[in-house]
Design an enzyme around this catalytic site. Structure first.
Site: not given
Length: 430
Positions: A148, A83
């Site tokens: 994350e 991400d």
């Protein structure tokens, strides 16, 4: 070792991953599935058996294990997140999801540094081993993770809590925020993370007596909260030198030809940035919420504070917050992760140093502690010691810390290839 094809693949994979929009807006708003499927295909083509796991639809993680040549050696976890933080296209010089390579050899896009370049290096390295018929000494678990950039609830935290068996035998791990070039006083320094301050995100609440804005009110919730927030923002936290920071300051001072001085870091030049935020606990107010009409004193007021805690500083942090908030304001942890500390004299740390020195003999790898946190934290309860090592060669004036999460994020193509050489050498020799 990395073959010629892998140097082309690492660029190709970075571009491809950047072009897959995996923006994480927090609160569960994200989608890593296309990037995870991409990584899974590349791993399968190298003979691995990747597993794709989701806590919620679209929040995809990929895990694959490669057996090492020494079955008795402890396994190593190598992880990167898929991400990225949001990017406002209007603010950028190029489309942030274009993966454009300019005439100067810069590869542009959100995730170029944080951290799709590392994901690409992981894929390129394992594929080159398959072509060359080589295996690392240690078994390696490769993990490509979701979420994350939020709280890791759909990524590393989910995997560590519900699929711990995938990481069996792993004693150490490497991930982002280390091994990149940092320039200071004409020297090339390569900070390797061997610690992280703990995350202590706080919610403050104040209760008072609601009333008319024209009336005297000594029980004003807004005033109580504002006073506490002001005290927190102005607080001078005492010096707390951990072993990793002590090693960092000592080595940086030696490189700069000065004596270690924790109170005055000016002798370290630009390298002071590597340690200045990790010498103390910190608490920065970030959000204030109160009221609904100008002539109404509200009964409630709340604030949010980004707290960070040095290893061993938890008790001091909590006692200080109690004192600064006082009796009229309550605080609680909205999100909490423990601090991390890893040995800087371990064989693994020495292998990271050696890999950098092999490909930049005039470079200076040094330990440091991250001011923030990474996916290493959720894996700690599994007995996995985390390091930050995602190597990149960067030119002078090219700020890793400014471009990660910043506008016009980009990475030099040749610096990316340098990173692959270093990572490949470390993984085969660790």
């Amino acid at each position: 070792m990395a073959d010629e094809r892998s140097f082309e693949e690492v660029v190709e994979f970075t571009r491809d991953l950047i072009r897959i929009d995996t923006t994480n807006r927090g609160g569960g708003d994200g989608d890593e599935r296309a990037a995870a499927e991409y990584a899974a295909v590349k791993l399968a083509e190298a003979g691995l058996e990747p597993v794709v796991l989701e806590k919620a639809p679209g929040r995809s993680n990929v895990v694959a294990r490669l057996a090492g040549a020494d079955p008795d050696a402890p396994a190593l976890l190598v992880h990167g997140h898929l991400d990225v933080v949001p990017a406002e296209a209007a603010d950028w010089s190029v489309d942030p999801f274009s993966g454009e390579i300019d005439a100067d050899g810069m590869l542009w896009g959100r995730g170029a540094i944080d951290m799709k370049s590392m994901d690409a290096m992981m894929l390129a390295a394992v594929r080159s081993w398959a072509r060359e018929g080589v295996r690392p000494r240690r078994s390696i678990v490769f993990a490509f993770l979701a979420d994350e950039e939020a709280e890791a609830d759909y990524g590393s935290r989910f995997l560590a809590d519900e699929h711990a068996e995938l990481f069996e035998g792993c004693t150490e791990g490497i991930s982002e925020m280390g091994g990149f070039t940092f320039h200071s006083e004409g020297m090339r320094i390569y900070p390797i993370a061997a610690g992280e301050r703990g995350t202590a995100w706080l919610e403050l609440t104040a209760r008072g007596r609601a009333g008319h804005g024209s009336k005297r009110n000594p029980e004003n919730a807004v005033s109580r909260l504002a006073a506490a927030v002001a005290r927190i923002g102005a607080h001078e936290w005492p010096l707390r030198v951990t072993p990793v920071v002590e090693a960092a300051v000592r080595e940086l001072a030696e490189l700069h030809g000065v004596a270690p001085d924790y109170e005055d870091l000016s002798g370290l030049g630009e390298a002071a940035q590597l340690v200045e935020s990790t010498l103390r606990n910190s608490a920065n107010p970030t959000v204030l919420e109160a009221g609904y009409k100008i002539n109404v004193i509200p009964e409630h007021a709340r604030a949010e504070v980004d707290g960070r805690v040095v290893p061993g500083g938890e008790a001091e942090f909590e006692a200080t917050l109690d004192e600064l908030c006082g009796p009229d304001v309550q605080w609680r942890y909205a999100h909490r992760d423990a601090s991390l500390i890893a040995p800087v004299d371990s064989p693994t740390f020495r292998a990271m140093r050696a890999a950098i020195e092999k490909f930049d003999p005039e470079g200076h790898p040094v330990p440091y502690c991250m001011s923030g946190g990474t996916d290493a934290k959720p894996f700690t309860p599994l007995g996995i010691t985390g390091y930050g090592f995602s190597p990149l060669a960067l030119p002078p004036g090219f700020g890793y810390g400014k471009l990660a999460h910043g506008v016009d994020e980009r990475v030099p193509v040749e610096g990316l290839r340098f990173g692959l050489r270093v990572l490949d050498d470390f993984l085969l020799s660790a």
